[in-house]
Design an enzyme around this catalytic site. Structure first.
Site, short mmCIF file in Angstrom:
data_model
loop_
_atom_site.label_atom_id
_atom_site.label_comp_id
_atom_site.label_asym_id
_atom_site.label_seq_id
_atom_site.Cartn_x
_atom_site.Cartn_y
_atom_site.Cartn_z
N SER A 184 0.81 -1.21 0.00
CA SER A 184 0.00 0.00 0.00
C SER A 184 0.85 1.27 0.00
O SER A 184 1.58 1.53 -0.95
CB SER A 184 -0.95 -0.03 1.19
OG SER A 184 -1.90 0.99 1.13
N ASP B 115 -2.46 6.44 -3.44
CA ASP B 115 -1.30 5.79 -2.82
C ASP B 115 -0.82 4.65 -3.71
O ASP B 115 -1.34 4.45 -4.82
CB ASP B 115 -1.61 5.32 -1.40
CG ASP B 115 -2.61 4.18 -1.36
OD1 ASP B 115 -3.38 4.02 -2.33
OD2 ASP B 115 -2.63 3.43 -0.36
N ASP C 131 -1.11 1.44 -3.96
CA ASP C 131 -2.01 0.43 -4.54
C ASP C 131 -3.36 1.02 -4.90
O ASP C 131 -4.30 0.31 -5.27
CB ASP C 131 -2.18 -0.77 -3.61
CG ASP C 131 -2.95 -0.45 -2.34
OD1 ASP C 131 -2.96 0.73 -1.94
OD2 ASP C 131 -3.53 -1.38 -1.74
N ASP D 110 -5.89 2.31 -3.33
CA ASP D 110 -7.15 2.08 -2.62
C ASP D 110 -7.52 3.27 -1.74
O ASP D 110 -8.55 3.27 -1.08
CB ASP D 110 -7.12 0.78 -1.80
CG ASP D 110 -6.08 0.80 -0.68
OD1 ASP D 110 -5.27 1.75 -0.62
OD2 ASP D 110 -6.08 -0.15 0.12
#
Length: 457
Positions: free
Chosen positions: A102, A244, A246, A248
């Protein structure tokens, strides 16, 4: 039972150091394949990743583990975490796996799983996977000959996800006339996000779209909104959007370069949905970290806020349990269950852009629906995790802070689920007072448990 591998968001750590080794990844692949097999048919598990260098070795290890249990693998390559959740459900796969840490630096990596419906796994299944690994129950299960799995590459996954994202935007609207600064954090959305905004008609100024394996989240993305803030002012854009690694989570800046965090975005969306009678049960789900100003804004509009523990998985669990359709975190994890099963930075961005286009109002004006109470967050890097209540000196300074704030503020202290940090959050009417109290608590914790790392106020 206490989990040994899984934290609040999958397994995470420094790549090539336990638990984030190829050996563990292979075992996780084997355990997942065993759990998600439910008959004699061919089974399939989707694997996607972000742009970290270590993603290659972990992808291969996971794939080998899954195939060794007689389950096929569908490789989609770099794709946002919510895109992998979508692909898993769309392709009727038995599960999905995301290789990503992440917002963490590139040295870290992680593994998290989605079930066939695109939702993250409950604690019971994660515990079952750990039991299979540590007990050795699956070591003797070795399909042979034609029973081993195959790996296939899905070349059109990016295109499928782009179409899905565009379909989450109202068909009667477009983004023509908007100039948007977009920071993809050199992460998983570097292809998808600019394409979606451009295809909907926006003028896009892309940042963080040149991943090299080591620059993910490095001075860019949602952890560094000052980057889009400067670019918005330089290019005289209408707003900035920062994802960010990833993708999400999402953070915005308005046309003046002012940050608009997850709480304000939830306030904008919740109050709009209340007005349009689209907010299920007139309820927004947030975490205990959200600013009290959010509660005030939603109540004023005729709704209510339900609070959960920190972590988007707990927000989603509460949303599913109560039949709610909007929830999220101050950090920018926003869940629109009418569109996707997990936090999706681009779905969230598109909902905000739709409100801007339909209302004709700039983001700065929309954000005024919520006024934040002063809030201070102090992170203390800890050498060990102990129950705070067991340490008298720490308990004493926390009680002192509670006494000083009374009913006009609050103190929240919790360990991070992904890093060796203890987070101290104070909220109140006097910024100077809560800052001083936060420092007092941090110093006592630092003295007993570790070294204070950074302060964000």
């Amino acid at each position: 039972m206490t989990k040994k591998l899984f934290g609040t968001d999958g397994v995470r750590g420094v790549a090539n150091i336990p638990p984030m080794t190829t050996e563990t990844a292979m075992q996780l692949g084997r355990a997942a394949a065993y759990i998600f097999r439910d008959g004699n048919r061919r089974h399939r598990i989707v694997i996607g990743k972000d742009t970290r260098l270590s993603g290659y070795m972990i992808e291969n290890a996971l794939s080998a583990g899954i195939c060794s249990m007689g389950v096929d693998v569908l490789l989609v390559g770099p794709l946002p975490t919510p895109g992998i959740a979508f692909i898993t459900a769309s392709m009727r796969a038995d599960a999905g796996v995301v290789i990503s840490a992440s917002h963490n630096p590139y040295q870290d990596n992680g593994i998290k799983f989605f079930s066939a419906d695109g939702f993250k796994l409950p604690d019971e299944l994660e515990l079952k996977m750990e039991d299979l690994i540590f007990s050795g129950k699956i070591d003797s299960l070795r399909p042979v000959a034609s029973e081993v799995g195959k790996a296939f590459r899905i070349d059109d996954a990016v295109g499928r996800y782009i179409v899905f994202l565009k379909n989450s935007f109202p068909r009667d609207l477009d983004l023509k006339g908007l100039k948007i600064v977009l920071d993809c954090a050199n992460g998983a959305a570097y292809k998808v996000a600019p394409a979606v905004l451009r295809e909907l008609g926006a003028e896009v100024i892309p940042l963080g779209v040149d991943p090299n394996g080591t620059n993910i989240n490095a001075g860019c993305g949602s952890l560094h909104p000052e980057v889009i803030a400067e670019a918005v002012k330089e290019h005289r854009a209408h707003l900035g959007i920062a994802l960010d690694g990833d993708a999400d989570r999402v953070i915005f800046t308005d046309e003046f370069g002012n940050e608009v965090d997850g709480d304000h975005i939830m306030a904008i969306c919740a109050t709009t949905m209340l007005k349009e009678k689209r907010l299920a049960h007139d309820t927004l789900v947030a975490t205990v970290m959200s600013n009290l100003g959010l509660d005030i804004a939603v109540r004023k509009a005729g709704g209510q806020v339900v609070k959960t523990a920190v972590g988007d998985r707990y927000v989603v669990e509460e949303m599913r349990k109560g039949g709610y359709n909007l929830g999220g975190e101050q950090s920018g994890h926003l869940i629109f269950l009418d569109h996707n099963t997990t936090g999706d930075g681009m779905v969230s961005a598109l909902q905000v852009l739709a409100i801007m286009q339909r209302s004709g109002k700039p983001l700065s004006e929309l954000a005024q629906v919520m006024v934040s109470l002063p809030q201070v967050l102090v992170n203390v890097r800890v050498a060990e995790r102990r129950e705070i209540e067991e340490i008298a000196d720490i308990r004493r300074v926390i009680d002192h802070a509670h006494e000083k704030l009374g009913d006009t503020g609050r103190v929240l202290i919790r360990y991070s689920g992904t890093e060796p940090l203890l987070r101290i959050m104070l909220e109140g009417q006097d910024k100077y007072q809560i800052t001083e109290l936060a420092h007092q608590i941090a110093e006592e914790i630092d003295r007993h448990l570790g070294e204070r790392k950074k302060v964000k106020g």
